[in-house]
Design a protein around this motif. Structure first.
Motif, mmCIF file in Angstrom:
data_model
loop_
_atom_site.group_PDB
_atom_site.id
_atom_site.type_symbol
_atom_site.label_atom_id
_atom_site.label_comp_id
_atom_site.label_asym_id
_atom_site.label_seq_id
_atom_site.Cartn_x
_atom_site.Cartn_y
_atom_site.Cartn_z
ATOM 1 N N ILE A 1 0.864 -1.177 0.000
ATOM 2 C CA ILE A 1 0.000 0.000 0.000
ATOM 3 C C ILE A 1 0.905 1.232 0.000
ATOM 4 C CG2 ILE A 1 -1.780 1.280 1.258
ATOM 5 C CD1 ILE A 1 -2.774 -1.472 0.377
ATOM 6 N N PHE A 2 0.701 2.127 -0.975
ATOM 7 C CA PHE A 2 1.505 3.344 -1.039
ATOM 8 C C PHE A 2 0.643 4.500 -1.534
ATOM 9 C CE2 PHE A 2 1.979 0.762 -4.784
ATOM 10 C CZ PHE A 2 1.871 1.631 -5.861
ATOM 11 N N THR A 3 0.861 5.665 -0.930
ATOM 12 C CA THR A 3 0.039 6.827 -1.268
ATOM 13 C C THR A 3 0.657 7.689 -2.358
ATOM 14 O OG1 THR A 3 1.041 8.079 0.533
ATOM 15 C CG2 THR A 3 -1.031 6.930 1.009
ATOM 16 N N ASP A 4 1.967 7.559 -2.561
ATOM 17 C CA ASP A 4 2.616 8.348 -3.603
ATOM 18 C C ASP A 4 3.709 7.524 -4.272
ATOM 19 O OD1 ASP A 4 5.221 8.803 -2.196
ATOM 20 O OD2 ASP A 4 3.943 9.936 -0.821
ATOM 21 N N LEU A 5 4.236 8.046 -5.350
ATOM 22 C CA LEU A 5 5.209 7.296 -6.147
ATOM 23 C C LEU A 5 6.635 7.429 -5.634
ATOM 24 C CD1 LEU A 5 3.721 7.927 -9.700
ATOM 25 C CD2 LEU A 5 3.223 6.109 -8.055
ATOM 26 N N ASP A 6 6.809 8.106 -4.501
ATOM 27 C CA ASP A 6 8.122 8.198 -3.857
ATOM 28 C C ASP A 6 8.321 7.090 -2.826
ATOM 29 O OD1 ASP A 6 8.872 10.494 -5.285
ATOM 30 O OD2 ASP A 6 7.854 11.796 -3.844
ATOM 31 N N SER A 7 7.369 6.192 -2.701
ATOM 32 C CA SER A 7 7.427 5.129 -1.706
ATOM 33 C C SER A 7 8.638 4.229 -1.936
ATOM 34 C CB SER A 7 6.157 4.277 -1.776
ATOM 35 O OG SER A 7 6.288 3.138 -0.961
ATOM 36 N N GLU A 8 9.285 3.852 -0.844
ATOM 37 C CA GLU A 8 10.416 2.923 -0.914
ATOM 38 C C GLU A 8 9.990 1.569 -1.486
ATOM 39 O OE1 GLU A 8 13.477 0.661 2.097
ATOM 40 O OE2 GLU A 8 12.692 2.608 2.724
#
Length: 139
Positions: free
Chosen positions: A54-61
């Motif tokens: 689950i990630f809210t933005d495309l900068d997620s590790e």
């Protein structure tokens, strides 16, 4: 039928411990919201088959080639939920079903595939299947 069961839950150590102690070997898929949760999961001797990220933005590790590589090296299929629940809950950095239809498949589902996701959960399986088939035929 235990080879047909896939347990799915958030990362909670008491549940992971109970699954490990059951000794069943049932397939498990954690729903992870942070990369640190992967470190917790690795402490347990359980049959992790896939991992929903689950990630809210495309900068997620999660989206880094290093993290995806760690999962794949461990034999874990990266899973993404592209279903659009509402405008407040973001599961896949806005690379979701609504944007696939509004903006385009290449810009959404295509990006998820290029990032290394092997499983895309969608409300539009026929559209996604058609997109993947067409993309495969172009090669």
């Amino acid at each position: 039928m235990k080879d047909q069961i896939l347990l799915k839950s958030g990362v909670e150590e008491e549940l992971l411990k109970e699954l490990e102690e059951s000794g069943t070997g049932i397939m498990y898929m954690p729903i992870m919201k942070s990369p640190e949760e992967w470190d917790i999961i690795q402490k347990y001797d359980i049959n992790v088959a896939a991992a929903e990220l689950i990630f809210t933005d495309l900068d997620s590790e999660f989206l880094s080639p290093e993290f995806m590589g760690r999962l794949k090296k461990a034999g874990i299929a990266p899973w993404v939920n592209a279903i659009t629940l509402n405008d407040e809950i973001i599961l896949s950095g806005l690379l979701d079903d609504n944007n696939a239809i509004k903006i385009g498949f290449d810009e959404t589902w295509g990006k998820l595939i290029d990032m290394g996701f092997e499983i895309i959960q969608t409300d539009w399986p026929a559209l996604l299947k058609g997109y993947i088939s067409n993309k495969s035929n172009e090669k």
